[in-house]
Motif scaffolding. Structure first.
Motif, PDB file in Angstrom:
ATOM      1  N   THR A  11       0.837  -1.203   0.000  1.00 47.91           N
ATOM      2  CA  THR A  11       0.000   0.000   0.000  1.00 47.91           C
ATOM      3  C   THR A  11       0.872   1.253   0.000  1.00 47.91           C
ATOM      4  N   ARG A  71      -7.253  10.078   5.636  1.00 46.29           N
ATOM      5  CA  ARG A  71      -8.062  11.294   5.746  1.00 46.29           C
ATOM      6  C   ARG A  71      -7.881  11.850   7.146  1.00 46.29           C
ATOM      7  N   ARG A  85     -10.450   5.177   6.102  1.00 48.05           N
ATOM      8  CA  ARG A  85     -11.646   5.082   5.259  1.00 48.05           C
ATOM      9  C   ARG A  85     -11.725   6.333   4.385  1.00 48.05           C
ATOM     10  N   ILE A  86     -11.220   6.215   3.168  1.00 54.07           N
ATOM     11  CA  ILE A  86     -11.151   7.358   2.269  1.00 54.07           C
ATOM     12  C   ILE A  86     -11.859   7.111   0.952  1.00 54.07           C
ATOM     13  N   GLN A  87     -12.284   5.887   0.692  1.00 54.64           N
ATOM     14  CA  GLN A  87     -12.826   5.539  -0.617  1.00 54.64           C
ATOM     15  C   GLN A  87     -14.262   5.986  -0.829  1.00 54.64           C
ATOM     16  N   ASP A  88     -14.896   6.506   0.191  1.00 60.64           N
ATOM     17  CA  ASP A  88     -16.304   6.858   0.051  1.00 60.64           C
ATOM     18  C   ASP A  88     -16.572   8.220   0.688  1.00 60.64           C
ATOM     19  N   ASN A  89     -17.779   8.674   0.537  1.00 58.95           N
ATOM     20  CA  ASN A  89     -18.197   9.934   1.125  1.00 58.95           C
ATOM     21  C   ASN A  89     -19.011   9.600   2.377  1.00 58.95           C
ATOM     22  N   SER A 126     -17.605  17.752  -2.167  1.00 58.33           N
ATOM     23  CA  SER A 126     -17.956  16.923  -1.016  1.00 58.33           C
ATOM     24  C   SER A 126     -18.500  17.814   0.089  1.00 58.33           C
TER      25      SER A 126
END
Length: 142
Positions: A11, A71, A85-89, A126
């Motif tokens: 990663t 984030r 957790r950055i892949q979503d809003n 966002s």
């Protein structure tokens, strides 16, 4: 080499970051416990990487944010917190009693979730929403 270490190393490399002991330990600390302040990440890292400085942990966290791996959120009255957790809003629930922070899915389902009454020419990408209240433990202790 364990699977999580290999995953962490891959990663970090895929984000263009050099793998160091401090970066590996900081990223793994966030995997184990999201919404941590830098001081908490440092305590976790210092247990596994002797001689690590608080500044090196801050540097690693800043590198993660700049690389888009992490984030940083800043609930009012709280230190900056870091999460993977950055892949979503998504948004956050913050306990006004103990400070616990939980994730909550977007209130509408897609970015930006909310539409302002006026954008003043901005292209809104966002929205950050923080819900404040008492967590179940604080309510029970109340």
């Amino acid at each position: 080499m364990t699977q999580p270490r290999m995953d962490t190393d891959a990663t970090l490399r895929s984000a263009g970051l050099r793998v160091t002991g401090t970066r590996r330990a900081a990223y793994d600390a966030l995997r184990r416990s999201p919404h941590q302040a830098a001081d908490a990440v440092f305590r976790d890292v210092a247990a596994s990487v002797p001689g690590t400085s608080l500044q090196s942990v801050y540097n690693a966290l800043a590198d993660f944010v700049a690389a888009g791996l992490v984030r940083r959120i800043e609930p009012a009255g709280h230190p900056g917190l870091y999460e993977l957790r950055i892949q979503d809003n998504h948004h956050h629930l913050v306990c006004t009693g103990c400070g616990r922070v939980d994730d909550v899915d977007c209130v509408v389902g897609h970015a930006p979730c909310l539409t302002p009454s006026s954008t003043n020419g901005f292209v809104v990408q966002s929205a950050e929403v923080t819900f404040w209240g008492l967590c179940p433990d604080c309510r029970a202790a109340g």
